[in-house]
Design a protein around this motif. Structure first.
Motif, PDB file in Angstrom:
ATOM      1  N   VAL A 111      -2.607  17.108   4.685  1.00  0.00           N
ATOM      2  CA  VAL A 111      -1.982  15.755   4.443  1.00  0.00           C
ATOM      3  C   VAL A 111      -1.123  15.502   5.521  1.00  0.00           C
ATOM      4  O   VAL A 111      -0.043  16.310   5.573  1.00  0.00           O
ATOM      5  CB  VAL A 111      -1.547  15.698   3.161  1.00  0.00           C
ATOM      6  N   ALA A 112      -1.542  14.499   6.347  1.00  0.00           N
ATOM      7  CA  ALA A 112      -0.360  13.961   7.261  1.00  0.00           C
ATOM      8  C   ALA A 112       0.538  12.977   6.768  1.00  0.00           C
ATOM      9  O   ALA A 112       0.048  12.062   6.383  1.00  0.00           O
ATOM     10  CB  ALA A 112      -1.003  13.692   8.716  1.00  0.00           C
ATOM     11  N   LYS A 113       1.919  13.019   6.610  1.00  0.00           N
ATOM     12  CA  LYS A 113       2.504  11.888   5.985  1.00  0.00           C
ATOM     13  C   LYS A 113       3.435  11.230   7.177  1.00  0.00           C
ATOM     14  O   LYS A 113       3.770  11.978   8.117  1.00  0.00           O
ATOM     15  CB  LYS A 113       3.363  12.296   4.851  1.00  0.00           C
ATOM     16  N   LYS A 114       4.121  10.176   6.853  1.00  0.00           N
ATOM     17  CA  LYS A 114       4.921   9.568   7.922  1.00  0.00           C
ATOM     18  C   LYS A 114       6.116   9.214   7.150  1.00  0.00           C
ATOM     19  O   LYS A 114       7.006   8.609   7.707  1.00  0.00           O
ATOM     20  CB  LYS A 114       4.377   8.216   8.367  1.00  0.00           C
ATOM     21  N   GLN A 115       6.315   9.610   5.958  1.00  0.00           N
ATOM     22  CA  GLN A 115       7.755   9.624   5.192  1.00  0.00           C
ATOM     23  C   GLN A 115       7.807  10.662   4.326  1.00  0.00           C
ATOM     24  O   GLN A 115       7.179  11.757   4.449  1.00  0.00           O
ATOM     25  CB  GLN A 115       7.635   8.204   4.497  1.00  0.00           C
ATOM     26  N   TRP A 116       8.985  10.322   3.587  1.00  0.00           N
ATOM     27  CA  TRP A 116       9.348  11.594   2.784  1.00  0.00           C
ATOM     28  C   TRP A 116       8.496  12.326   1.632  1.00  0.00           C
ATOM     29  O   TRP A 116       8.007  13.284   1.567  1.00  0.00           O
ATOM     30  CB  TRP A 116      10.668  11.456   1.717  1.00  0.00           C
ATOM     31  N   GLY A 117       7.532  11.237   0.965  1.00  0.00           N
ATOM     32  CA  GLY A 117       6.742  11.637  -0.068  1.00  0.00           C
ATOM     33  C   GLY A 117       5.284  11.889   0.410  1.00  0.00           C
ATOM     34  O   GLY A 117       4.851  11.047   1.565  1.00  0.00           O
ATOM     35  N   ALA A 118       4.435  12.474  -0.159  1.00  0.00           N
ATOM     36  CA  ALA A 118       3.157  13.106   0.135  1.00  0.00           C
ATOM     37  C   ALA A 118       2.057  11.874  -0.209  1.00  0.00           C
ATOM     38  O   ALA A 118       1.011  12.326   0.087  1.00  0.00           O
ATOM     39  CB  ALA A 118       2.889  14.405  -0.333  1.00  0.00           C
ATOM     40  N   PHE A 119       2.356  11.148  -1.135  1.00  0.00           N
ATOM     41  CA  PHE A 119       1.424  10.262  -1.785  1.00  0.00           C
ATOM     42  C   PHE A 119       1.183   8.972  -0.956  1.00  0.00           C
ATOM     43  O   PHE A 119       0.069   8.490  -0.783  1.00  0.00           O
ATOM     44  CB  PHE A 119       1.689   9.926  -3.617  1.00  0.00           C
ATOM     45  N   HIS A 120       2.453   8.331  -0.633  1.00  0.00           N
ATOM     46  CA  HIS A 120       2.325   7.075   0.051  1.00  0.00           C
ATOM     47  C   HIS A 120       1.551   7.110   1.397  1.00  0.00           C
ATOM     48  O   HIS A 120       1.873   7.739   2.061  1.00  0.00           O
ATOM     49  CB  HIS A 120       3.766   6.404   0.042  1.00  0.00           C
ATOM     50  N   GLY A 121       0.454   6.103   1.363  1.00  0.00           N
ATOM     51  CA  GLY A 121      -0.323   6.062   2.742  1.00  0.00           C
ATOM     52  C   GLY A 121      -1.169   7.322   2.877  1.00  0.00           C
ATOM     53  O   GLY A 121      -1.691   7.421   4.242  1.00  0.00           O
ATOM     54  N   THR A 122      -1.665   8.242   1.950  1.00  0.00           N
ATOM     55  CA  THR A 122      -2.297   9.270   2.229  1.00  0.00           C
ATOM     56  C   THR A 122      -3.521   9.652   1.277  1.00  0.00           C
ATOM     57  O   THR A 122      -3.321   8.439   0.231  1.00  0.00           O
ATOM     58  CB  THR A 122      -1.608  10.681   1.944  1.00  0.00           C
ATOM     59  N   ASP A 123      -4.478  10.251   1.498  1.00  0.00           N
ATOM     60  CA  ASP A 123      -5.428  10.323   0.487  1.00  0.00           C
ATOM     61  C   ASP A 123      -5.039  11.355  -0.656  1.00  0.00           C
ATOM     62  O   ASP A 123      -6.197  11.840  -1.259  1.00  0.00           O
ATOM     63  CB  ASP A 123      -6.909  10.613   1.201  1.00  0.00           C
ATOM     64  N   LEU A 124      -4.195  11.859  -0.846  1.00  0.00           N
ATOM     65  CA  LEU A 124      -3.812  12.953  -1.698  1.00  0.00           C
ATOM     66  C   LEU A 124      -3.894  12.633  -3.287  1.00  0.00           C
ATOM     67  O   LEU A 124      -4.744  13.407  -3.815  1.00  0.00           O
ATOM     68  CB  LEU A 124      -2.284  13.339  -1.495  1.00  0.00           C
ATOM     69  N   ASP A 125      -3.702  11.287  -3.584  1.00  0.00           N
ATOM     70  CA  ASP A 125      -3.915  11.103  -5.007  1.00  0.00           C
ATOM     71  C   ASP A 125      -5.661  11.138  -5.278  1.00  0.00           C
ATOM     72  O   ASP A 125      -6.042  11.589  -6.203  1.00  0.00           O
ATOM     73  CB  ASP A 125      -3.538   9.470  -5.347  1.00  0.00           C
ATOM     74  N   LEU A 126      -6.270  10.332  -4.171  1.00  0.00           N
ATOM     75  CA  LEU A 126      -7.621  10.515  -4.316  1.00  0.00           C
ATOM     76  C   LEU A 126      -8.281  11.733  -4.390  1.00  0.00           C
ATOM     77  O   LEU A 126      -9.218  12.072  -5.080  1.00  0.00           O
ATOM     78  CB  LEU A 126      -8.161   9.786  -3.298  1.00  0.00           C
ATOM     79  N   GLN A 127      -7.866  12.708  -3.628  1.00  0.00           N
ATOM     80  CA  GLN A 127      -8.693  14.020  -3.514  1.00  0.00           C
ATOM     81  C   GLN A 127      -8.340  14.887  -4.757  1.00  0.00           C
ATOM     82  O   GLN A 127      -9.127  15.527  -5.179  1.00  0.00           O
ATOM     83  CB  GLN A 127      -7.925  14.804  -2.270  1.00  0.00           C
ATOM     84  N   LEU A 128      -7.000  14.796  -5.407  1.00  0.00           N
ATOM     85  CA  LEU A 128      -6.754  15.204  -6.490  1.00  0.00           C
ATOM     86  C   LEU A 128      -7.714  14.931  -7.625  1.00  0.00           C
ATOM     87  O   LEU A 128      -8.197  15.642  -8.646  1.00  0.00           O
ATOM     88  CB  LEU A 128      -5.397  15.125  -6.859  1.00  0.00           C
ATOM     89  N   ARG A 129      -7.640  13.397  -7.737  1.00  0.00           N
ATOM     90  CA  ARG A 129      -8.517  12.761  -9.009  1.00  0.00           C
ATOM     91  C   ARG A 129      -9.935  13.073  -8.880  1.00  0.00           C
ATOM     92  O   ARG A 129     -10.569  13.341  -9.907  1.00  0.00           O
ATOM     93  CB  ARG A 129      -8.014  11.170  -8.926  1.00  0.00           C
ATOM     94  N   ARG A 130     -10.689  13.067  -7.527  1.00  0.00           N
ATOM     95  CA  ARG A 130     -11.957  13.518  -7.422  1.00  0.00           C
ATOM     96  C   ARG A 130     -12.249  14.937  -7.904  1.00  0.00           C
ATOM     97  O   ARG A 130     -13.322  15.157  -8.385  1.00  0.00           O
ATOM     98  CB  ARG A 130     -12.330  13.374  -6.061  1.00  0.00           C
ATOM     99  N   ARG A 131     -11.407  15.620  -7.986  1.00  0.00           N
ATOM    100  CA  ARG A 131     -11.554  17.202  -8.339  1.00  0.00           C
ATOM    101  C   ARG A 131     -11.149  17.327  -9.900  1.00  0.00           C
ATOM    102  O   ARG A 131     -10.880  18.600 -10.088  1.00  0.00           O
ATOM    103  CB  ARG A 131     -10.695  18.001  -7.525  1.00  0.00           C
ATOM    104  N   ASN A 132     -10.438  16.343 -10.594  1.00  0.00           N
ATOM    105  CA  ASN A 132     -10.252  16.330 -11.649  1.00  0.00           C
ATOM    106  C   ASN A 132      -9.054  17.129 -11.914  1.00  0.00           C
ATOM    107  O   ASN A 132      -8.911  17.905 -13.133  1.00  0.00           O
ATOM    108  CB  ASN A 132     -11.484  16.748 -12.804  1.00  0.00           C
TER     109      ASN A 132
END
Length: 198
Positions: A111-132
């Motif tokens: 996950v490459a991020k541009k701000q402090w948090g790892a969720f905003h503007g990245t695919d982290l949430d999508l990848q976690l949800r796809r794996r239940n």
């Protein structure tokens, strides 16, 4: 209570912290720009404990996300007006590469991020949800910035959070202690590396 119930009631059972099928490890900003001067744990301690967690998660076939700040020209980074200038970045050669001790593998999700948090503007949430995945173990640097912001985002997305408290550290001890004592208990569970791996 009959004697059998009492024995059961008094039995000390180890907590089952991690379900490898539904828990992910999210490692925050363990990259080559890390310097010195962290508290209460050194960068070396955080990296060593995070590497232990990553190795176990990989061995169990669980999801590992390695998060780092990365930019080609810094035009895609935040540039807010501040009362206090941020600390200078340690932009050594390869500053955005992961520290070698974390042992990046082909199975890790980057996950490459541009701000402090790892969720905003990245695919982290999508990848976690796809794996239940419904639970994340968080570690990395710094407790009160990247870890804390990612934790708040995860909480707002509905994830269970486990803080690997000795696999993270702050720029100062008061910063670390504030989130550890005030914020983290309100949005997740605090455990040591060994408690998570037990």
């Amino acid at each position: 209570m009959n004697p059998i119930d009492m024995a059961s009631f008094n039995a000390e059972e180890k907590e089952h912290v991690v379900d490898w099928n539904t828990t992910a490890l999210v490692v925050i900003d363990l990259q080559k720009w890390i310097g010195n001067g962290y508290a209460p744990y050194s960068a070396g301690q955080v990296i060593a404990n995070s590497a232990k967690l990553a190795d176990r998660f990989r061995d169990q076939g669980a999801f590992v996300a390695l998060v780092h700040v990365s930019s080609k020209d810094f035009k895609d980074m935040l540039h807010p007006k501040l009362d206090t200038a941020p600390p200078a970045l340690n932009l050594v050669e390869g500053w955005d590469e992961f520290v070698p001790e974390i042992g990046r593998t082909e199975t890790d999700h980057i996950v490459a991020k541009k701000q402090w948090g790892a969720f905003h503007g990245t695919d982290l949430d999508l990848q976690l949800r796809r794996r239940n995945i419904d639970t994340i173990v968080l570690c990395g640097i710094a407790s009160g910035i990247g870890v804390d912001t990612t934790a708040r985002e995860a909480f707002q997305h509905g994830y269970n959070i486990i803080f690997a408290i000795d696999a993270m550290t702050g720029f100062t001890q008061p910063e670390h202690e504030h989130v550890r004592n005030v914020i983290f208990p309100r949005i997740g569970r605090i455990r040591t590396t060994e408690e998570i791996l037990a």
